[in-house]
Design a protein around this motif. Structure first.
Motif, PDB file in Angstrom:
ATOM      1  N   ALA A 101       1.077  -1.201  -0.211  1.00 42.41           N
ATOM      2  CA  ALA A 101      -0.154  -0.423   0.440  1.00 42.41           C
ATOM      3  C   ALA A 101       0.395   1.528   0.273  1.00 42.41           C
ATOM      4  CB  ALA A 101      -0.979  -0.334   0.951  1.00 42.41           C
ATOM      5  N   VAL A 102       1.866   1.500  -1.092  1.00 42.10           N
ATOM      6  CA  VAL A 102       2.075   2.681  -1.138  1.00 42.10           C
ATOM      7  C   VAL A 102       1.434   3.722  -2.067  1.00 42.10           C
ATOM      8  CG1 VAL A 102       4.376   3.873  -1.627  1.00 42.10           C
ATOM      9  CG2 VAL A 102       4.692   1.465  -1.222  1.00 42.10           C
ATOM     10  N   VAL A 103       0.907   4.805  -0.889  1.00 46.22           N
ATOM     11  CA  VAL A 103       0.141   6.049  -1.724  1.00 46.22           C
ATOM     12  C   VAL A 103       0.744   6.584  -2.813  1.00 46.22           C
ATOM     13  CG1 VAL A 103      -1.117   7.310  -1.317  1.00 46.22           C
ATOM     14  CG2 VAL A 103      -0.833   6.032   0.910  1.00 46.22           C
ATOM     15  N   GLU A 104       0.058   6.528  -4.254  1.00 45.27           N
ATOM     16  CA  GLU A 104       0.529   6.709  -5.268  1.00 45.27           C
ATOM     17  C   GLU A 104       1.110   8.653  -5.032  1.00 45.27           C
ATOM     18  OE1 GLU A 104      -1.633   5.995  -8.895  1.00 45.27           O
ATOM     19  OE2 GLU A 104      -3.050   7.285  -7.929  1.00 45.27           O
ATOM     20  N   THR A 105       0.637   9.014  -4.649  1.00 46.63           N
ATOM     21  CA  THR A 105       0.835  10.668  -4.193  1.00 46.63           C
ATOM     22  C   THR A 105       1.653  10.948  -3.577  1.00 46.63           C
ATOM     23  OG1 THR A 105      -0.815  10.659  -2.680  1.00 46.63           O
ATOM     24  CG2 THR A 105      -1.596  11.598  -4.679  1.00 46.63           C
ATOM     25  N   ASN A 106       2.352   9.890  -2.352  1.00 42.64           N
ATOM     26  CA  ASN A 106       3.869   9.817  -1.689  1.00 42.64           C
ATOM     27  C   ASN A 106       4.434   9.753  -2.842  1.00 42.64           C
ATOM     28  OD1 ASN A 106       5.185   9.770   0.003  1.00 42.64           O
ATOM     29  ND2 ASN A 106       4.499   7.351   0.666  1.00 42.64           N
ATOM     30  N   GLU A 107       4.776  10.774  -4.200  1.00 45.47           N
ATOM     31  CA  GLU A 107       6.268  10.061  -4.616  1.00 45.47           C
ATOM     32  C   GLU A 107       7.302   9.906  -4.434  1.00 45.47           C
ATOM     33  OE1 GLU A 107       5.705  13.877  -7.385  1.00 45.47           O
ATOM     34  OE2 GLU A 107       2.942  13.888  -7.989  1.00 45.47           O
ATOM     35  N   ARG A 108       7.565  10.898  -3.459  1.00 48.94           N
ATOM     36  CA  ARG A 108       9.169  10.933  -2.559  1.00 48.94           C
ATOM     37  C   ARG A 108       9.204   9.350  -2.454  1.00 48.94           C
ATOM     38  NH1 ARG A 108      11.147  14.469   2.353  1.00 48.94           N
ATOM     39  NH2 ARG A 108      10.842  16.749   0.184  1.00 48.94           N
ATOM     40  N   ALA A 109       8.503   8.443  -2.138  1.00 49.36           N
ATOM     41  CA  ALA A 109       8.053   7.105  -1.478  1.00 49.36           C
ATOM     42  C   ALA A 109       8.898   5.788  -2.524  1.00 49.36           C
ATOM     43  CB  ALA A 109       6.459   6.610  -0.292  1.00 49.36           C
ATOM     44  N   VAL A 110       7.464   6.273  -3.816  1.00 43.14           N
ATOM     45  CA  VAL A 110       7.541   5.787  -4.872  1.00 43.14           C
ATOM     46  C   VAL A 110       9.016   5.366  -5.502  1.00 43.14           C
ATOM     47  CG1 VAL A 110       6.142   5.477  -7.290  1.00 43.14           C
ATOM     48  CG2 VAL A 110       5.184   5.764  -4.722  1.00 43.14           C
ATOM     49  N   GLN A 111       9.806   7.098  -5.384  1.00 38.70           N
ATOM     50  CA  GLN A 111      10.769   6.900  -6.220  1.00 38.70           C
ATOM     51  C   GLN A 111      11.760   6.141  -5.223  1.00 38.70           C
ATOM     52  OE1 GLN A 111      11.259  11.674  -6.571  1.00 38.70           O
ATOM     53  NE2 GLN A 111       9.029  11.009  -7.990  1.00 38.70           N
ATOM     54  N   LEU A 112      11.858   6.250  -3.978  1.00 35.34           N
ATOM     55  CA  LEU A 112      12.722   5.676  -3.333  1.00 35.34           C
ATOM     56  C   LEU A 112      12.862   3.969  -3.270  1.00 35.34           C
ATOM     57  CD1 LEU A 112      14.910   5.940  -0.905  1.00 35.34           C
ATOM     58  CD2 LEU A 112      12.884   5.987   0.704  1.00 35.34           C
ATOM     59  N   TRP A 113      11.858   3.738  -3.435  1.00 28.88           N
ATOM     60  CA  TRP A 113      11.762   2.261  -3.401  1.00 28.88           C
ATOM     61  C   TRP A 113      12.584   1.479  -4.856  1.00 28.88           C
ATOM     62  CZ3 TRP A 113      12.581   1.795   1.843  1.00 28.88           C
ATOM     63  CH2 TRP A 113      11.482   2.191   2.284  1.00 28.88           C
ATOM     64  N   HIS A 114      11.673   2.623  -5.809  1.00 27.24           N
ATOM     65  CA  HIS A 114      12.260   2.324  -6.921  1.00 27.24           C
ATOM     66  C   HIS A 114      13.665   2.169  -6.661  1.00 27.24           C
ATOM     67  CE1 HIS A 114       7.949   3.425  -9.106  1.00 27.24           C
ATOM     68  NE2 HIS A 114       8.133   1.821  -8.861  1.00 27.24           N
ATOM     69  N   SER A 115      14.375   3.410  -6.285  1.00 20.21           N
ATOM     70  CA  SER A 115      15.750   3.404  -5.889  1.00 20.21           C
ATOM     71  C   SER A 115      16.628   2.142  -5.820  1.00 20.21           C
ATOM     72  CB  SER A 115      16.226   4.526  -6.228  1.00 20.21           C
ATOM     73  OG  SER A 115      16.257   4.787  -4.348  1.00 20.21           O
ATOM     74  N   LEU A 116      15.579   1.534  -4.774  1.00 19.32           N
ATOM     75  CA  LEU A 116      16.365   1.032  -3.969  1.00 19.32           C
ATOM     76  C   LEU A 116      16.431  -1.089  -4.787  1.00 19.32           C
ATOM     77  CD1 LEU A 116      16.081   1.763  -0.417  1.00 19.32           C
ATOM     78  CD2 LEU A 116      18.210   1.531  -1.513  1.00 19.32           C
ATOM     79  N   GLY A 117      15.453  -1.218  -5.760  1.00 17.39           N
ATOM     80  CA  GLY A 117      15.064  -1.738  -6.484  1.00 17.39           C
ATOM     81  C   GLY A 117      13.603  -2.689  -6.062  1.00 17.39           C
ATOM     82  N   PHE A 118      12.980  -2.006  -6.170  1.00 12.52           N
ATOM     83  CA  PHE A 118      11.876  -2.194  -5.909  1.00 12.52           C
ATOM     84  C   PHE A 118      10.746  -2.641  -7.519  1.00 12.52           C
ATOM     85  CE2 PHE A 118      12.856  -2.351  -1.285  1.00 12.52           C
ATOM     86  CZ  PHE A 118      12.165  -3.324  -0.635  1.00 12.52           C
ATOM     87  N   GLU A 119       9.564  -3.262  -7.680  1.00  6.93           N
ATOM     88  CA  GLU A 119       8.955  -2.974  -9.115  1.00  6.93           C
ATOM     89  C   GLU A 119       7.739  -2.488  -7.765  1.00  6.93           C
ATOM     90  OE1 GLU A 119       8.676  -6.292 -12.717  1.00  6.93           O
ATOM     91  OE2 GLU A 119       9.609  -6.774 -11.359  1.00  6.93           O
ATOM     92  N   THR A 120       7.405  -2.164  -9.419  1.00  6.95           N
ATOM     93  CA  THR A 120       5.659  -1.277  -9.276  1.00  6.95           C
ATOM     94  C   THR A 120       5.142  -2.802  -9.266  1.00  6.95           C
ATOM     95  OG1 THR A 120       5.714   0.732  -8.767  1.00  6.95           O
ATOM     96  CG2 THR A 120       3.436  -0.586  -8.913  1.00  6.95           C
ATOM     97  N   LEU A 121       4.611  -3.864  -8.897  1.00  2.00           N
ATOM     98  CA  LEU A 121       3.797  -4.595  -9.878  1.00  2.00           C
ATOM     99  C   LEU A 121       1.936  -4.764  -9.986  1.00  2.00           C
ATOM    100  CD1 LEU A 121       4.956  -8.592  -8.367  1.00  2.00           C
ATOM    101  CD2 LEU A 121       5.381  -7.250 -10.081  1.00  2.00           C
ATOM    102  N   ALA A 122       2.162  -3.685  -9.424  1.00  2.00           N
ATOM    103  CA  ALA A 122       0.443  -3.220 -10.091  1.00  2.00           C
ATOM    104  C   ALA A 122       0.263  -1.831  -8.943  1.00  2.00           C
ATOM    105  CB  ALA A 122      -0.284  -4.000  -9.281  1.00  2.00           C
ATOM    106  N   VAL A 123      -0.223  -1.152  -9.939  1.00  2.00           N
ATOM    107  CA  VAL A 123      -0.910   0.016  -8.703  1.00  2.00           C
ATOM    108  C   VAL A 123      -2.427  -0.910  -9.160  1.00  2.00           C
ATOM    109  CG1 VAL A 123      -1.776   2.366  -9.162  1.00  2.00           C
ATOM    110  CG2 VAL A 123       0.309   1.608 -10.381  1.00  2.00           C
ATOM    111  N   ILE A 124      -3.377  -0.251  -7.349  1.00  2.00           N
ATOM    112  CA  ILE A 124      -4.121  -1.094  -6.708  1.00  2.00           C
ATOM    113  C   ILE A 124      -4.805   0.235  -7.043  1.00  2.00           C
ATOM    114  CG2 ILE A 124      -5.970  -1.847  -5.200  1.00  2.00           C
ATOM    115  CD1 ILE A 124      -3.095  -2.966  -4.625  1.00  2.00           C
TER     116      ILE A 124
END
Lengths: 164, 164
Positions: free
Chosen positions: B118-141
């Motif tokens: 549940a990484v909220v899409e408006t929490n853009e910093r978090a989304v970018q941070l996790w992508h940069s640490l190797g997390f892949e977005t499998l889906a946006v619910i």
């Protein structure tokens, strides 16, 4: 077939078919040694907004679904649901009937959507059933489920809106 | 910056910045009126296998992460984690340091992968941070999170393997 709200007295009949499904550990991410006490608390006694239905065939409890908010707080408008069906009553459309009843109940209770987090990909009947009832696979989570025979397999994250 | 295991005496300092984050209800799917008792039980007292870390800056608790199995039983090899960082310490790489520490700890504890539900899409910093640490977005619910200002917004389901 009759689908109605579960009553406390239904539990022993429910647990009779739920226990072997949990012990097989092929479709549910619960410990195979889940206790009856824990399962009962989860399925029929949790305090948060929740519904539990049972399907009766010839006066016997043949399947059940429980519906609850998938997340608390700002995610509580999306429902999650768990289904278990007695294999002795297989092939009678029980899963479909419970699925349709769950969608209808969750919509009536004001949920915006329904989400399944962990539909095991080797549970092909379930995957097909949910697709046929309007659920979309948003993602297959790789290696999400440790299948006792097949090892690590994927889990479908499924979703459908409930606006009828 | 020092990252270490949380100790019970850290809680008051943690709750001081966690409470306003929960009350804002913009990034966490918890009720804005979540009680301290519930948060404490969830974050630092849950009995199942779990780790809790804190980051200290200049001797003050500036952020925390808790790590636990995302599912029980056949899904318990995948970790889930929750992060909260005191905004007073923003811009110092605290989120990244806690993220790296969580990945390392979960890998060391034998988890196969880490999943965020549940990484909220408006929490853009978090989304970018996790992508940069190797997390892949499998889906946006879709519509997964009821943002107090923006209304229904999506949530990222994120995943990364932990084999280092």
């Amino acid at each position: 077939m009759l689908i109605r709200d579960a009553e406390p007295g239904d539990w022993p009949a429910m647990w009779a078919f739920m226990k072997p499904i949990i012990e097989a550990a092929e479709t549910y991410p619960w410990p195979p040694d889940t206790t009856e006490e824990w399962a009962r608390a989860y399925w029929i006694e949790r305090p948060e907004p929740a519904s539990r239905l049972v399907a009766e065939i010839d006066g016997r409890i043949a399947g059940t679904v429980e519906i609850h908010p998938n997340l608390p707080g700002q995610g509580a408008h999306v429902a999650n649901a768990g289904f278990m069906v007695d294999p002795a009553f297989g092939g009678r459309g029980l899963g479909r009937a419970l699925g349709e009843a769950a969608i209808e109940r969750a919509a009536r209770d004001g949920f915006h959507a329904m989400q399944f987090n962990a539909v095991v990909e080797t549970n092909e009947r379930a995957v097909q059933l949910w697709h046929s009832l309007g659920f979309e696979t948003l993602a297959v989570i790789p290696d999400g489920f440790r299948h006792p025979v097949r090892g690590l397999v994927g889990m479908h994250l499924m979703y459908r809106l409930l606006k009828l």
